[in-house]
Design a protein around this motif. Sequence first.
Motif, PDB file in Angstrom:
ATOM      1  N   UNK A 248       0.785  -1.252   0.000  1.00  0.00           N
ATOM      2  CA  UNK A 248       0.000   0.000   0.000  1.00  0.00           C
ATOM      3  C   UNK A 248       0.810   1.293   0.000  1.00  0.00           C
ATOM      4  N   UNK A 249       2.085   1.243   0.276  1.00  0.00           N
ATOM      5  CA  UNK A 249       2.882   2.467   0.315  1.00  0.00           C
ATOM      6  C   UNK A 249       3.858   2.564  -0.850  1.00  0.00           C
ATOM      7  N   UNK A 250       3.559   1.872  -1.923  1.00  0.00           N
ATOM      8  CA  UNK A 250       4.408   1.904  -3.112  1.00  0.00           C
ATOM      9  C   UNK A 250       4.082   3.162  -3.923  1.00  0.00           C
ATOM     10  N   UNK A 251       4.985   4.107  -3.921  1.00  0.00           N
ATOM     11  CA  UNK A 251       4.764   5.395  -4.572  1.00  0.00           C
ATOM     12  C   UNK A 251       4.565   5.231  -6.084  1.00  0.00           C
ATOM     13  N   UNK A 252       5.333   4.350  -6.707  1.00  0.00           N
ATOM     14  CA  UNK A 252       5.180   4.142  -8.149  1.00  0.00           C
ATOM     15  C   UNK A 252       3.783   3.635  -8.484  1.00  0.00           C
ATOM     16  N   UNK A 253       3.274   2.706  -7.687  1.00  0.00           N
ATOM     17  CA  UNK A 253       1.931   2.184  -7.922  1.00  0.00           C
ATOM     18  C   UNK A 253       0.874   3.261  -7.703  1.00  0.00           C
ATOM     19  N   UNK A 254       1.062   4.075  -6.687  1.00  0.00           N
ATOM     20  CA  UNK A 254       0.115   5.167  -6.449  1.00  0.00           C
ATOM     21  C   UNK A 254       0.091   6.141  -7.627  1.00  0.00           C
ATOM     22  N   UNK A 255       1.257   6.443  -8.162  1.00  0.00           N
ATOM     23  CA  UNK A 255       1.329   7.329  -9.321  1.00  0.00           C
ATOM     24  C   UNK A 255       0.631   6.684 -10.521  1.00  0.00           C
ATOM     25  N   UNK A 256       0.923   5.404 -10.751  1.00  0.00           N
ATOM     26  CA  UNK A 256       0.285   4.715 -11.878  1.00  0.00           C
ATOM     27  C   UNK A 256      -1.234   4.682 -11.732  1.00  0.00           C
ATOM     28  N   UNK A 257      -1.701   4.465 -10.507  1.00  0.00           N
ATOM     29  CA  UNK A 257      -3.155   4.432 -10.324  1.00  0.00           C
ATOM     30  C   UNK A 257      -3.756   5.824 -10.478  1.00  0.00           C
ATOM     31  N   UNK A 258      -3.027   6.856 -10.084  1.00  0.00           N
ATOM     32  CA  UNK A 258      -3.499   8.228 -10.298  1.00  0.00           C
ATOM     33  C   UNK A 258      -3.658   8.500 -11.788  1.00  0.00           C
TER      34      UNK A 258
END
Length: 184
Positions: free
Chosen positions: A60-70
């Motif tokens: 849940x704290x993977x910044x790359x994944x958060x960016x991709x989901x954004x």
Amino acid sequence: MLALGEPERAAPRLEALAASTGAGTAARAAVLGQAGQAWMVAGQPTRAFGAITMALALTPEDVDLLIDRAIAAAAMGRLRDAFADADRASSLDPQRVEPWIYRAAALRRLDRPQEALRDIERALALDPASPEALLERGILRQLQGDSAGARADWESVIANSPDSAAADLAQQNLALNEAGPSRR
């Protein structure tokens, strides 16, 4: 398959691999993230959002994944979700430029230009030459009636990153600017 230009075949196989492997959570999350990227290349942001959400359930704290989901959320028009993911990414890694750019883009599209400008200035403080940040600031400047500032930002992107996607968009924005208000 991705290298062969078949992302719509690669993405479900990556999802199946992540589901069937005995690898650890980080490895499974990485494979799901790749599936999400493949879905985006295939032009299916809804499926990308789903794959990346599964990946974030594991890390849940993977910044790359958060960016991709954004990015996927914005492509679907889910701007509040896009902002939330970019906001979380910027909280987890405030020295990283990309989350600030995506926050700004979401805020601009949510009709909150002053907040967007603050975020893009933060991104430019971190990386003054970021073509994506300069492109976004140019858009914000254009919206505020600062055509000269917008032009300067877009010309900077083209001069310093001529082969980038940001330069292509900057060139399009300049052409629209030249065409005048009735053509925008």
